[in-house]
Design a protein around this motif. Structure first.
Motif, PDB file in Angstrom:
ATOM      1  N   PHE A 193      -5.753   8.344  13.722  1.00  9.33           N
ATOM      2  CA  PHE A 193      -6.004   6.917  13.841  1.00  9.33           C
ATOM      3  C   PHE A 193      -6.694   6.397  12.577  1.00  9.33           C
ATOM      4  O   PHE A 193      -7.558   7.068  12.005  1.00  9.33           O
ATOM      5  CB  PHE A 193      -6.899   6.620  15.051  1.00  9.33           C
ATOM      6  CG  PHE A 193      -6.318   7.045  16.365  1.00  9.33           C
ATOM      7  CD1 PHE A 193      -5.356   6.269  17.005  1.00  9.33           C
ATOM      8  CD2 PHE A 193      -6.729   8.224  16.972  1.00  9.33           C
ATOM      9  CE1 PHE A 193      -4.825   6.662  18.227  1.00  9.33           C
ATOM     10  CE2 PHE A 193      -6.207   8.617  18.185  1.00  9.33           C
ATOM     11  CZ  PHE A 193      -5.250   7.839  18.824  1.00  9.33           C
ATOM     12  N   LYS A 194      -6.326   5.180  12.199  1.00  8.78           N
ATOM     13  CA  LYS A 194      -6.974   4.500  11.079  1.00  8.78           C
ATOM     14  C   LYS A 194      -7.193   3.045  11.464  1.00  8.78           C
ATOM     15  O   LYS A 194      -6.289   2.390  11.966  1.00  8.78           O
ATOM     16  CB  LYS A 194      -6.123   4.576   9.808  1.00  8.78           C
ATOM     17  CG  LYS A 194      -5.968   5.980   9.241  1.00  8.78           C
ATOM     18  CD  LYS A 194      -5.158   5.957   7.945  1.00  8.78           C
ATOM     19  CE  LYS A 194      -5.025   7.360   7.377  1.00  8.78           C
ATOM     20  NZ  LYS A 194      -4.225   7.379   6.108  1.00  8.78           N
ATOM     21  N   SER A 215     -11.319   6.645   9.728  1.00  9.66           N
ATOM     22  CA  SER A 215     -10.203   7.528  10.094  1.00  9.66           C
ATOM     23  C   SER A 215     -10.682   8.511  11.151  1.00  9.66           C
ATOM     24  O   SER A 215     -11.767   9.105  11.026  1.00  9.66           O
ATOM     25  CB  SER A 215      -9.697   8.299   8.870  1.00  9.66           C
ATOM     26  OG  SER A 215      -9.228   7.409   7.876  1.00  9.66           O
ATOM     27  N   ILE A 216      -9.837   8.706  12.172  1.00 13.62           N
ATOM     28  CA  ILE A 216     -10.192   9.585  13.294  1.00 13.62           C
ATOM     29  C   ILE A 216      -9.028  10.529  13.564  1.00 13.62           C
ATOM     30  O   ILE A 216      -7.885  10.083  13.733  1.00 13.62           O
ATOM     31  CB  ILE A 216     -10.500   8.761  14.563  1.00 13.62           C
ATOM     32  CG1 ILE A 216     -11.616   7.749  14.295  1.00 13.62           C
ATOM     33  CG2 ILE A 216     -10.865   9.677  15.718  1.00 13.62           C
ATOM     34  CD1 ILE A 216     -11.860   6.787  15.442  1.00 13.62           C
ATOM     35  N   LEU A 217      -9.321  11.819  13.603  1.00 13.32           N
ATOM     36  CA  LEU A 217      -8.330  12.825  13.976  1.00 13.32           C
ATOM     37  C   LEU A 217      -8.587  13.254  15.412  1.00 13.32           C
ATOM     38  O   LEU A 217      -9.707  13.655  15.759  1.00 13.32           O
ATOM     39  CB  LEU A 217      -8.413  14.036  13.047  1.00 13.32           C
ATOM     40  CG  LEU A 217      -8.051  13.794  11.573  1.00 13.32           C
ATOM     41  CD1 LEU A 217      -8.266  15.072  10.766  1.00 13.32           C
ATOM     42  CD2 LEU A 217      -6.617  13.322  11.444  1.00 13.32           C
ATOM     43  N   THR A 248       7.210  12.652  12.999  1.00 10.91           N
ATOM     44  CA  THR A 248       5.957  11.903  13.093  1.00 10.91           C
ATOM     45  C   THR A 248       6.284  10.437  13.334  1.00 10.91           C
ATOM     46  O   THR A 248       7.148   9.866  12.665  1.00 10.91           O
ATOM     47  CB  THR A 248       5.135  12.034  11.796  1.00 10.91           C
ATOM     48  OG1 THR A 248       4.824  13.410  11.567  1.00 10.91           O
ATOM     49  CG2 THR A 248       3.836  11.246  11.899  1.00 10.91           C
ATOM     50  N   LEU A 249       5.583   9.848  14.300  1.00 12.52           N
ATOM     51  CA  LEU A 249       5.784   8.443  14.649  1.00 12.52           C
ATOM     52  C   LEU A 249       4.543   7.657  14.260  1.00 12.52           C
ATOM     53  O   LEU A 249       3.417   8.031  14.601  1.00 12.52           O
ATOM     54  CB  LEU A 249       6.050   8.309  16.155  1.00 12.52           C
ATOM     55  CG  LEU A 249       6.230   6.864  16.678  1.00 12.52           C
ATOM     56  CD1 LEU A 249       7.493   6.249  16.087  1.00 12.52           C
ATOM     57  CD2 LEU A 249       6.290   6.877  18.205  1.00 12.52           C
ATOM     58  N   PHE A 284      -7.468  -7.318   9.161  1.00 12.73           N
ATOM     59  CA  PHE A 284      -7.782  -6.074   9.860  1.00 12.73           C
ATOM     60  C   PHE A 284      -6.474  -5.359  10.193  1.00 12.73           C
ATOM     61  O   PHE A 284      -5.411  -5.977  10.238  1.00 12.73           O
ATOM     62  CB  PHE A 284      -8.601  -6.335  11.127  1.00 12.73           C
ATOM     63  CG  PHE A 284      -7.932  -7.222  12.138  1.00 12.73           C
ATOM     64  CD1 PHE A 284      -7.114  -6.686  13.129  1.00 12.73           C
ATOM     65  CD2 PHE A 284      -8.108  -8.606  12.102  1.00 12.73           C
ATOM     66  CE1 PHE A 284      -6.494  -7.494  14.061  1.00 12.73           C
ATOM     67  CE2 PHE A 284      -7.482  -9.423  13.017  1.00 12.73           C
ATOM     68  CZ  PHE A 284      -6.681  -8.864  14.006  1.00 12.73           C
ATOM     69  N   TYR A 285      -6.584  -4.082  10.387  1.00 11.60           N
ATOM     70  CA  TYR A 285      -5.382  -3.310  10.713  1.00 11.60           C
ATOM     71  C   TYR A 285      -5.762  -2.117  11.587  1.00 11.60           C
ATOM     72  O   TYR A 285      -6.917  -1.686  11.651  1.00 11.60           O
ATOM     73  CB  TYR A 285      -4.685  -2.813   9.442  1.00 11.60           C
ATOM     74  CG  TYR A 285      -5.421  -1.709   8.703  1.00 11.60           C
ATOM     75  CD1 TYR A 285      -5.174  -0.365   8.989  1.00 11.60           C
ATOM     76  CD2 TYR A 285      -6.370  -2.009   7.729  1.00 11.60           C
ATOM     77  CE1 TYR A 285      -5.846   0.643   8.329  1.00 11.60           C
ATOM     78  CE2 TYR A 285      -7.052  -1.012   7.063  1.00 11.60           C
ATOM     79  CZ  TYR A 285      -6.783   0.319   7.365  1.00 11.60           C
ATOM     80  OH  TYR A 285      -7.466   1.309   6.711  1.00 11.60           O
ATOM     81  N   GLY A 286      -4.770  -1.597  12.265  1.00  6.84           N
ATOM     82  CA  GLY A 286      -4.900  -0.391  13.061  1.00  6.84           C
ATOM     83  C   GLY A 286      -3.618   0.415  12.965  1.00  6.84           C
ATOM     84  O   GLY A 286      -2.531  -0.160  12.921  1.00  6.84           O
ATOM     85  N   GLN A 287      -3.751   1.712  12.869  1.00  9.72           N
ATOM     86  CA  GLN A 287      -2.574   2.569  12.719  1.00  9.72           C
ATOM     87  C   GLN A 287      -2.773   3.873  13.480  1.00  9.72           C
ATOM     88  O   GLN A 287      -3.878   4.423  13.522  1.00  9.72           O
ATOM     89  CB  GLN A 287      -2.332   2.869  11.234  1.00  9.72           C
ATOM     90  CG  GLN A 287      -1.163   3.818  10.981  1.00  9.72           C
ATOM     91  CD  GLN A 287      -0.975   4.090   9.511  1.00  9.72           C
ATOM     92  OE1 GLN A 287      -1.167   3.212   8.674  1.00  9.72           O
ATOM     93  NE2 GLN A 287      -0.611   5.317   9.177  1.00  9.72           N
ATOM     94  N   ASP A 288      -1.707   4.346  14.055  1.00 10.02           N
ATOM     95  CA  ASP A 288      -1.716   5.641  14.747  1.00 10.02           C
ATOM     96  C   ASP A 288      -0.520   6.448  14.262  1.00 10.02           C
ATOM     97  O   ASP A 288       0.625   6.033  14.441  1.00 10.02           O
ATOM     98  CB  ASP A 288      -1.645   5.438  16.261  1.00 10.02           C
ATOM     99  CG  ASP A 288      -1.551   6.772  17.010  1.00 10.02           C
ATOM    100  OD1 ASP A 288      -1.915   7.818  16.413  1.00 10.02           O
ATOM    101  OD2 ASP A 288      -1.113   6.764  18.176  1.00 10.02           O
TER     102      ASP A 288
END
Length: 245
Positions: free
Chosen positions: A169-170, A161-163, A243-244, A230-234
């Protein structure tokens, strides 16, 4: 009564009665778990967990004729190790390794019932039932028993996880392997269906079947497959109330 004619011999009447049965149903369930937590330092935390459960039952499903009830044993085991890390003030990571086993074994109560085929005499109401083992009245163990399966699942996952400002981001990855050992070979002992008592006495079956593995085959099957996810999320916080993802 039923009239029985011996092939090439006499004819006589047979007095019939009723076969009824009952079964003492037994059920036992045991569960347990252990968890260990350890803080390596202020930025790294690790924990492990192991859990186990076992359920056993006897006397279920077919009760007439006696001795054909089902023994059902189910065992589940699972182990997990998780490592959580704070890589920086805005980046966290969690790595996980896990294993799960599901083991099921179903068999008849009387071992002698596996020494003969499944035998039906329709004229006497001794049939397969058509509605599962609970309504079966034939003798000899049912064609679908015994059966069993051992399912092992191995998992390796990592999530970060990145802020970054208004963005969260995840990203994640999972590797999975599944091994299955299965024993399910219906009719391996054979199945005989007689329409009348006379046919049974003279051993003239209207339906006779038996299943065997192909040459070089086995009654026990082994399967293995691999999966990758795998996955990616923003998550973007555009406004305080919007929030989008």
């Amino acid at each position: 009564t039923r009239t029985v004619t011996i092939a090439g011999g006499p004819t006589f009447d047979v007095e019939l009665g009723d076969i009824t049965g009952s079964s003492a149903f037994k059920f036992d369930s045991r569960q347990g778990s252990v968890r260990i937590d350890h803080s390596l330092n202020k930025n790294n935390f690790i924990y492990g967990r192991y859990r186990s459960s076992k359920e056993s039952s006897a006397g279920s499903e077919q009760v007439t004729p006696p001795g054909l009830g089902t023994l059902d044993d189910r065992k589940t085991k699972a182990a997990t190790i998780v490592w959580s890390s704070l890589l920086s003030s805005s980046v966290t990571n969690e790595a996980r390794i896990a294993w799960t086993r599901f083991d099921i074994d179903r068999d008849g109560e009387d071992p002698q019932s596996k020494t003969i085929p499944s035998i039906q005499i329709n004229d006497l109401g001794m049939t397969s039932g058509g509605g599962g083992l609970a309504t079966r009245t034939a003798f000899g163990l049912a064609t679908i028993l015994p059966q069993g399966k051992i399912n092992d699942t191995y998992q390796l996952t990592d999530a970060i996880s990145i802020l970054n400002g208004s963005h969260s981001f995840k990203f994640g990855l999972e590797l999975r392997r599944t091994d299955v050992k299965s024993f399910f070979f219906p009719s391996s002992r054979g199945s005989l269906v007689y329409t009348t008592l006379s046919n049974f006495v003279n051993d003239v079956a209207q339906i006779a079947s038996k299943a065997l593995p192909l040459r070089g085959g086995d009654r026990i099957t082994f399967n293995r497959w691999h999966e990758v996810y795998f996955y990616g999320q923003d998550q973007w916080r555009i406004r305080p109330n919007l929030t989008l993802s």
